[in-house]
Enzyme design. Sequence first.
Site, mmCIF file in Angstrom:
data_model
loop_
_atom_site.group_PDB
_atom_site.id
_atom_site.type_symbol
_atom_site.label_atom_id
_atom_site.label_comp_id
_atom_site.label_asym_id
_atom_site.label_seq_id
_atom_site.Cartn_x
_atom_site.Cartn_y
_atom_site.Cartn_z
ATOM 1 N N ASP A 37 -0.233 -0.697 -4.836
ATOM 2 C CA ASP A 37 -1.526 -0.188 -5.319
ATOM 3 C C ASP A 37 -1.437 1.180 -5.972
ATOM 4 O O ASP A 37 -2.372 1.616 -6.633
ATOM 5 C CB ASP A 37 -2.566 -0.176 -4.189
ATOM 6 C CG ASP A 37 -2.286 0.865 -3.115
ATOM 7 O OD1 ASP A 37 -1.122 1.301 -2.970
ATOM 8 O OD2 ASP A 37 -3.232 1.240 -2.396
ATOM 9 N N ASN A 38 -0.347 1.894 -5.771
ATOM 10 C CA ASN A 38 -0.093 3.185 -6.435
ATOM 11 C C ASN A 38 1.267 3.668 -5.979
ATOM 12 O O ASN A 38 1.955 2.992 -5.203
ATOM 13 C CB ASN A 38 -1.180 4.227 -6.119
ATOM 14 C CG ASN A 38 -1.601 4.297 -4.674
ATOM 15 O OD1 ASN A 38 -2.720 3.943 -4.310
ATOM 16 N ND2 ASN A 38 -0.688 4.727 -3.807
ATOM 17 N N LYS A 69 1.645 9.560 -5.709
ATOM 18 C CA LYS A 69 0.262 9.109 -5.551
ATOM 19 C C LYS A 69 -0.716 10.236 -5.854
ATOM 20 O O LYS A 69 -0.464 11.398 -5.543
ATOM 21 C CB LYS A 69 0.065 8.615 -4.114
ATOM 22 C CG LYS A 69 -1.356 8.230 -3.741
ATOM 23 C CD LYS A 69 -1.436 7.785 -2.296
ATOM 24 C CE LYS A 69 -2.871 7.447 -1.902
ATOM 25 N NZ LYS A 69 -2.961 6.922 -0.529
ATOM 26 N N CYS A 98 -6.290 4.219 -3.725
ATOM 27 C CA CYS A 98 -6.560 2.890 -3.166
ATOM 28 C C CYS A 98 -7.741 2.143 -3.777
ATOM 29 O O CYS A 98 -7.587 1.067 -4.354
ATOM 30 C CB CYS A 98 -6.772 3.008 -1.663
ATOM 31 S SG CYS A 98 -5.425 3.806 -0.767
ATOM 32 N N ARG A 149 -7.698 -1.225 -6.462
ATOM 33 C CA ARG A 149 -8.077 -2.574 -6.054
ATOM 34 C C ARG A 149 -9.228 -3.113 -6.908
ATOM 35 O O ARG A 149 -9.290 -4.308 -7.211
ATOM 36 C CB ARG A 149 -8.442 -2.569 -4.567
ATOM 37 C CG ARG A 149 -7.237 -2.326 -3.711
ATOM 38 C CD ARG A 149 -7.549 -1.655 -2.369
ATOM 39 N NE ARG A 149 -6.364 -0.945 -1.927
ATOM 40 C CZ ARG A 149 -5.339 -1.500 -1.301
ATOM 41 N NH1 ARG A 149 -5.389 -2.779 -0.988
ATOM 42 N NH2 ARG A 149 -4.283 -0.791 -0.978
ATOM 43 N N HIS A 184 1.191 2.539 3.964
ATOM 44 C CA HIS A 184 0.248 3.659 4.012
ATOM 45 C C HIS A 184 0.351 4.349 5.373
ATOM 46 O O HIS A 184 0.546 3.696 6.400
ATOM 47 C CB HIS A 184 -1.165 3.116 3.796
ATOM 48 C CG HIS A 184 -2.223 4.151 3.554
ATOM 49 N ND1 HIS A 184 -2.698 4.981 4.547
ATOM 50 C CD2 HIS A 184 -2.912 4.481 2.430
ATOM 51 C CE1 HIS A 184 -3.639 5.767 4.050
ATOM 52 N NE2 HIS A 184 -3.780 5.485 2.761
ATOM 53 N N SER A 189 -8.711 2.028 4.720
ATOM 54 C CA SER A 189 -7.340 2.450 4.987
ATOM 55 C C SER A 189 -7.141 2.691 6.481
ATOM 56 O O SER A 189 -8.088 3.007 7.205
ATOM 57 C CB SER A 189 -7.013 3.730 4.211
ATOM 58 O OG SER A 189 -7.022 3.505 2.821
ATOM 59 N N HIS A 246 -11.076 -2.292 1.249
ATOM 60 C CA HIS A 246 -11.350 -0.948 0.725
ATOM 61 C C HIS A 246 -12.216 -0.939 -0.530
ATOM 62 O O HIS A 246 -12.060 -0.106 -1.423
ATOM 63 C CB HIS A 246 -10.050 -0.181 0.474
ATOM 64 C CG HIS A 246 -10.209 1.293 0.702
ATOM 65 N ND1 HIS A 246 -9.150 2.158 0.786
ATOM 66 C CD2 HIS A 246 -11.317 2.062 0.861
ATOM 67 C CE1 HIS A 246 -9.583 3.391 0.987
ATOM 68 N NE2 HIS A 246 -10.909 3.348 1.031
ATOM 69 N N LYS A 251 -6.064 -5.249 3.664
ATOM 70 C CA LYS A 251 -6.910 -4.100 3.343
ATOM 71 C C LYS A 251 -7.846 -4.411 2.170
ATOM 72 O O LYS A 251 -7.394 -4.699 1.067
ATOM 73 C CB LYS A 251 -6.026 -2.900 3.017
ATOM 74 C CG LYS A 251 -6.776 -1.662 2.560
ATOM 75 C CD LYS A 251 -5.796 -0.532 2.327
ATOM 76 C CE LYS A 251 -6.454 0.658 1.667
ATOM 77 N NZ LYS A 251 -5.499 1.765 1.454
ATOM 78 N N ASP A 274 0.828 -1.204 0.000
ATOM 79 C CA ASP A 274 0.000 0.000 0.000
ATOM 80 C C ASP A 274 0.866 1.259 0.000
ATOM 81 O O ASP A 274 1.576 1.527 0.974
ATOM 82 C CB ASP A 274 -0.910 0.003 1.235
ATOM 83 C CG ASP A 274 -2.074 0.970 1.099
ATOM 84 O OD1 ASP A 274 -1.931 1.975 0.392
ATOM 85 O OD2 ASP A 274 -3.132 0.716 1.697
ATOM 86 N N ASP A 275 0.834 2.006 -1.099
ATOM 87 C CA ASP A 275 1.580 3.263 -1.246
ATOM 88 C C ASP A 275 3.086 3.055 -1.325
ATOM 89 O O ASP A 275 3.857 3.982 -1.056
ATOM 90 C CB ASP A 275 1.277 4.243 -0.101
ATOM 91 C CG ASP A 275 -0.127 4.828 -0.164
ATOM 92 O OD1 ASP A 275 -0.897 4.452 -1.059
ATOM 93 O OD2 ASP A 275 -0.448 5.671 0.690
#
Length: 427
Positions: A266-267, A282, A82, A86, A214, A160, A137, A135, A42-43
């Site tokens: 995810d980014n 991001k 996010c 996904r 994240h 998140s 989301h 996660k 994540d991130d």
Amino acid sequence: MLGAGAGAGAGTPSADAEPAAAATSTGPPSSRPPNILVVYLDDLGYGDLSCYGSPMIQTPNLDRLARQGTRFTHGYAGHTVCTPSRAGLLTGRVPPRAGLPHVLFPEDTKGLSADERTIPEYLKQAGYTTTCIGKWHLGSQPEHNPTRHGFDHFFGALYSNDMRPFQLWRDEEMVEDPVDQSTLTRRYTEEAIAAIDRAGDDPFFIYLAETMPHLPLAVEPRFEGQSEAGEYGDVVESLDHYLGVLFEALSTRGLDGNTLVIVTSDNGPWYDGDSGPFRGRKIGTYEGGLRVPFIVRWPGVVPRREHDFPVTVIDLLPTLCSYAGVTPDPDVRLDGTNVRRVLEGRRSVPRTPIYYFDDNDGSLAAVRDGGWKLHVQRQDGTTRRLPELYDLERDPGESYNLASRHPDVVERLAGIIDEMEAELAPA
């Protein structure tokens, strides 16, 4: 042109070194479909792993994974934020087509539609046991729970870790509130190992969507102060440690040879983190917002190499269905490409364009086709010097606008954007 390779992280044992191997494949080792482990960080930025050039964060386990398989230098997330990212991964469709173009918040009643077909739903047709960890989301209402979208089991958080309430759920029951976030990476690993054992002789699909890195950051005391990159580096090195524990669990159970492992993000990075040589972060639609690490390992099938073919998580659904021997519903419009032949050693295959959507209004802001990328709008809505055309092969940092030099390319890519916008327009 292949991107420049980065050496393994300092501290990696010499016994882990892998001999050079040709970019060829002998094909799957058996007729049984492979186990599949997808790790969605994540991130995490493109430059946050030592195998992608980080001089301050050491990730020996992911470095080893990259040496054992293919390290893609043109890997893409499903979106710049996010929720839509996904949605793109699980459905194989661009997020607006999947109905989730924006980040969801706890008060939202919207979520992943029952009409969407997901990777685990398809894989269950081939006898897979399916587990979602971490996660989610993609909605908090009962109808949005992972167990309603093809997963046999779920353990993790619905949103998140900066949203409230932040709770842990097991299947459709809330089991923990408040949550000690410093324990999550370890506990997710334990759940993944339990899922491997629970599968028995059945092939498994594990979607491990890590909460970290994240913000807010949290790490166990044993990792505090470990990294030269501060708390963010501590968190990434903790993730690397526990992913190493998970990979070792595959090995000790004799499952390496028939398990396809995919690790990506995810980014791009948020406030902390490194987007590598790329412009932006991001939320933005410059490369730093979507270009992420992308590592694939399956010994004997996926060759050991570095590769610059563009791959995206939206490609996973058609690709994994191919490995499982399942045909996606022909009535569902997919946007990803089956990249199985690339994973197994092919230099390239014809692929669909890569689309960059604006998180503010959900509009299509840019497109990549081949080595060219065209921007038709910016995050802040300004139009100065638009359109922007970049040659990503020669100018990965998107520094030199070539629109006036290549009007034919601008026209062609603008036509691709117009076609997609027409497809996504409400009927």
